[in-house]
Scaffold this motif. Sequence first.
Motif, PDB file in Angstrom:
ATOM      1  N   GLU A  90       1.052  -0.865   0.308  1.00 26.44           N
ATOM      2  CA  GLU A  90       0.167  -0.101   0.046  1.00 26.44           C
ATOM      3  C   GLU A  90       0.492   1.157   0.119  1.00 26.44           C
ATOM      4  O   GLU A  90       2.086   1.518   0.428  1.00 26.44           O
ATOM      5  CB  GLU A  90      -1.048  -0.054   0.974  1.00 26.44           C
ATOM      6  N   LEU A  91       0.541   2.289  -0.490  1.00 26.53           N
ATOM      7  CA  LEU A  91       0.861   3.760  -0.229  1.00 26.53           C
ATOM      8  C   LEU A  91       0.974   4.216   1.108  1.00 26.53           C
ATOM      9  O   LEU A  91      -0.846   4.386   1.695  1.00 26.53           O
ATOM     10  CB  LEU A  91       0.326   4.505  -1.420  1.00 26.53           C
ATOM     11  N   LEU A  92       1.316   4.678   1.398  1.00 29.08           N
ATOM     12  CA  LEU A  92       2.034   5.659   2.618  1.00 29.08           C
ATOM     13  C   LEU A  92       1.559   7.279   2.344  1.00 29.08           C
ATOM     14  O   LEU A  92       2.170   7.373   2.308  1.00 29.08           O
ATOM     15  CB  LEU A  92       2.732   4.995   4.024  1.00 29.08           C
ATOM     16  N   VAL A  93       0.973   7.627   3.150  1.00 24.24           N
ATOM     17  CA  VAL A  93       0.559   8.895   3.152  1.00 24.24           C
ATOM     18  C   VAL A  93       0.191   9.574   4.496  1.00 24.24           C
ATOM     19  O   VAL A  93      -0.669   9.525   4.898  1.00 24.24           O
ATOM     20  CB  VAL A  93      -0.401   9.542   2.043  1.00 24.24           C
ATOM     21  N   SER A  94       1.019  11.332   4.345  1.00 24.67           N
ATOM     22  CA  SER A  94       1.098  11.553   6.170  1.00 24.67           C
ATOM     23  C   SER A  94       0.584  13.029   5.698  1.00 24.67           C
ATOM     24  O   SER A  94       0.642  13.744   5.457  1.00 24.67           O
ATOM     25  CB  SER A  94       2.597  10.976   6.995  1.00 24.67           C
ATOM     26  N   ARG A  95       0.410  13.226   6.897  1.00 25.81           N
ATOM     27  CA  ARG A  95      -0.627  14.982   7.523  1.00 25.81           C
ATOM     28  C   ARG A  95       0.067  14.967   8.806  1.00 25.81           C
ATOM     29  O   ARG A  95      -0.294  14.545  10.223  1.00 25.81           O
ATOM     30  CB  ARG A  95      -1.396  15.107   7.202  1.00 25.81           C
ATOM     31  N   VAL A  96       1.236  16.331   8.961  1.00 26.98           N
ATOM     32  CA  VAL A  96       0.911  16.614  10.048  1.00 26.98           C
ATOM     33  C   VAL A  96      -0.527  17.803  10.781  1.00 26.98           C
ATOM     34  O   VAL A  96       0.338  18.629   9.295  1.00 26.98           O
ATOM     35  CB  VAL A  96       2.883  17.416  10.351  1.00 26.98           C
ATOM     36  N   LEU A  97      -0.451  17.973  11.653  1.00 26.13           N
ATOM     37  CA  LEU A  97      -1.130  18.839  12.234  1.00 26.13           C
ATOM     38  C   LEU A  97      -0.493  19.203  13.403  1.00 26.13           C
ATOM     39  O   LEU A  97      -0.249  18.802  14.389  1.00 26.13           O
ATOM     40  CB  LEU A  97      -2.645  18.624  13.437  1.00 26.13           C
ATOM     41  N   ARG A  98      -0.182  20.748  13.860  1.00 20.16           N
ATOM     42  CA  ARG A  98       0.448  21.592  14.425  1.00 20.16           C
ATOM     43  C   ARG A  98      -0.230  22.504  15.085  1.00 20.16           C
ATOM     44  O   ARG A  98      -1.464  22.585  15.138  1.00 20.16           O
ATOM     45  CB  ARG A  98       1.741  22.918  13.558  1.00 20.16           C
ATOM     46  N   PHE A  99      -0.125  21.854  16.811  1.00 18.75           N
ATOM     47  CA  PHE A  99      -0.830  22.884  18.003  1.00 18.75           C
ATOM     48  C   PHE A  99      -0.084  23.206  19.125  1.00 18.75           C
ATOM     49  O   PHE A  99       0.941  23.152  19.532  1.00 18.75           O
ATOM     50  CB  PHE A  99      -1.677  22.064  18.606  1.00 18.75           C
ATOM     51  N   PHE A 100      -0.609  24.563  19.416  1.00 18.30           N
ATOM     52  CA  PHE A 100      -0.184  25.498  20.457  1.00 18.30           C
ATOM     53  C   PHE A 100      -1.286  25.777  21.547  1.00 18.30           C
ATOM     54  O   PHE A 100      -2.490  26.212  21.040  1.00 18.30           O
ATOM     55  CB  PHE A 100       0.220  27.055  19.688  1.00 18.30           C
ATOM     56  N   GLY A 101      -1.008  25.979  22.443  1.00 20.60           N
ATOM     57  CA  GLY A 101      -1.913  26.378  23.399  1.00 20.60           C
ATOM     58  C   GLY A 101      -1.684  25.192  24.405  1.00 20.60           C
ATOM     59  O   GLY A 101      -3.039  25.273  25.780  1.00 20.60           O
ATOM     60  N   ILE A 102      -2.232  24.004  23.710  1.00 20.18           N
ATOM     61  CA  ILE A 102      -2.411  22.825  24.752  1.00 20.18           C
ATOM     62  C   ILE A 102      -1.352  21.643  25.247  1.00 20.18           C
ATOM     63  O   ILE A 102      -0.268  21.056  23.708  1.00 20.18           O
ATOM     64  CB  ILE A 102      -3.726  22.179  23.438  1.00 20.18           C
ATOM     65  N   GLY A 103      -1.269  21.113  26.692  1.00 19.37           N
ATOM     66  CA  GLY A 103      -0.510  20.238  26.508  1.00 19.37           C
ATOM     67  C   GLY A 103      -0.542  18.678  26.020  1.00 19.37           C
ATOM     68  O   GLY A 103      -2.018  18.818  25.347  1.00 19.37           O
ATOM     69  N   GLU A 104       0.041  17.891  25.089  1.00 15.44           N
ATOM     70  CA  GLU A 104       0.398  16.878  24.397  1.00 15.44           C
ATOM     71  C   GLU A 104      -0.534  15.655  25.846  1.00 15.44           C
ATOM     72  O   GLU A 104      -1.901  15.132  24.795  1.00 15.44           O
ATOM     73  CB  GLU A 104       1.461  15.916  24.736  1.00 15.44           C
ATOM     74  N   SER A 105      -0.473  15.801  26.847  1.00 19.80           N
ATOM     75  CA  SER A 105      -1.819  15.206  27.352  1.00 19.80           C
ATOM     76  C   SER A 105      -3.331  15.028  28.163  1.00 19.80           C
ATOM     77  O   SER A 105      -4.487  14.885  27.684  1.00 19.80           O
ATOM     78  CB  SER A 105      -1.378  15.135  29.320  1.00 19.80           C
ATOM     79  N   LYS A 106      -3.087  16.887  28.136  1.00 22.78           N
ATOM     80  CA  LYS A 106      -4.845  16.785  27.411  1.00 22.78           C
ATOM     81  C   LYS A 106      -4.801  17.251  26.111  1.00 22.78           C
ATOM     82  O   LYS A 106      -6.577  16.494  26.023  1.00 22.78           O
ATOM     83  CB  LYS A 106      -4.577  18.983  27.003  1.00 22.78           C
ATOM     84  N   LEU A 107      -4.186  17.157  25.690  1.00 20.48           N
ATOM     85  CA  LEU A 107      -4.691  16.712  23.772  1.00 20.48           C
ATOM     86  C   LEU A 107      -4.950  15.356  23.117  1.00 20.48           C
ATOM     87  O   LEU A 107      -5.708  14.481  23.203  1.00 20.48           O
ATOM     88  CB  LEU A 107      -3.241  16.876  22.428  1.00 20.48           C
ATOM     89  N   VAL A 108      -3.897  14.443  24.055  1.00 16.51           N
ATOM     90  CA  VAL A 108      -4.378  13.044  24.027  1.00 16.51           C
ATOM     91  C   VAL A 108      -5.666  12.440  25.134  1.00 16.51           C
ATOM     92  O   VAL A 108      -5.745  11.651  24.508  1.00 16.51           O
ATOM     93  CB  VAL A 108      -3.262  11.938  24.969  1.00 16.51           C
ATOM     94  N   THR A 109      -5.535  12.898  26.245  1.00 15.22           N
ATOM     95  CA  THR A 109      -7.159  12.821  26.743  1.00 15.22           C
ATOM     96  C   THR A 109      -8.735  13.080  25.756  1.00 15.22           C
ATOM     97  O   THR A 109      -9.184  12.413  25.757  1.00 15.22           O
ATOM     98  CB  THR A 109      -7.675  13.536  27.712  1.00 15.22           C
ATOM     99  N   ILE A 110      -8.210  14.253  25.300  1.00 23.33           N
ATOM    100  CA  ILE A 110      -9.442  14.990  24.243  1.00 23.33           C
ATOM    101  C   ILE A 110     -10.026  13.660  23.329  1.00 23.33           C
ATOM    102  O   ILE A 110     -10.415  13.053  22.728  1.00 23.33           O
ATOM    103  CB  ILE A 110      -9.469  15.684  24.196  1.00 23.33           C
TER     104      ILE A 110
END
Length: 419
Positions: free
Chosen positions: A176-196
């Motif tokens: 298969e073909l692999l395609v990636s997309r990177v999203l960038r966030f500011f003002g939120i910590g990793e733990s909160k983002l992962v929890t949501i």
Amino acid sequence: MKAEIIAVGTELLLGQIVNSNAAFLSQELAVLGINVYHHVVVGDNPERLDQVLTEAEKRSDLIILSGGLGPTKDDMTKQTIAAHLNRSLITDAATLKTIVEYHEKTKRPMPENNKLQAVVIEGSTVLKNPTGLAAGMFIKENGKMYVLLPGPPSELKPMFLQEARPLLLANSDKPELLVSRVLRFFGIGESKLVTILDDLIENQKNPTIAPYAGVHEVTLRLTANGGSEKACNELLDRLEATIQERVGTYFYGYGDETTLVEVVVDLLKEKKLKITAAESLTGGAFQSLLASVSGVSAIFDGGVVTYSNESKTKVLGVSSDTIKQYGVVSEACSIEMAEGVKQLYGTDIAISFTGVAGPETLENQPAGTVWIGLAVTGQKTIAKCFHFGRNRNGNREQAALSGLEMVRRILKNIPLDEE
């Protein structure tokens, strides 16, 4: 495919630097569906590195080495690999040309040993170094793959993403073909983002979600596999729509290299708005970020740094009564600073920074207490209080970036108090 990461460098064994490259490579390989079973750190010693290579070849299909490609005597990775594989070392003409041109451009004399950075293993695919001078290498030998990358993370990461990753994909047994997309966030910590996003991460199959915590921000790499690029992008679009619905207010851009300041400057250019700044604890850090972007003069004429109380009064017109009654670490002072510098430069937007960088307290306020004021034409001047928990320079950096985020939200009509 089983992979092994070998970090070369005595400084790693001594604890002088942290092996952040291994974490980055493991994350990136996981996205490609390549399992990493071993991390090894070895000093700058040819005999021990040769022993490590022999062991790695018994258990791994892909061996990635970081470090030891520089011009000094302790840089011996490629020499050891060449001897191990019974291959010669040759000079790559294109890399040497880049090295020579770099020294000519910077008007620096080129030490003879710098040419060693252009020496590569015969028969290898040379990996270009977009942020440094030492060439990387990709080698296939007896059913094994070897990837040689420079040690500095600022060189290793772009070389892996731009040069090595496509080669690994091309040599993967995945149809298969692999395609990636990177999203960038500011003002939120990793733990909160992962929890949501916990349910999405917990139940991920295709696409996958890989969160990365940066110094002051968080990124998500979404990766889909499918029979075509269109099919992959459709999967990514659906997943991203769900993510944006939940945490979209913190999202500021795409890609591995995008920065918050670039996004803000582009928004200001798009809206044809000018900005200025009055800085106290940040000492010009915000303006320095703006100046790092090419073409910023279109939206930034200048600003001021007013560290002392006297300069705040004389240059910005901050009332001495305000300072006496509320102090400089206050909402009132930050508002008057923003309004003062806005009037001084006649801009559409003005931002101010005042607070306690640390480590000592100021006006009975703990280190990390920061007020950021924002004056915008046609709107009421506002100020927001932050409480950062880093060291002195970390607080200053985070304050400058938080100021950029406030400007981004104003320009995108996102409420500043939305958490």
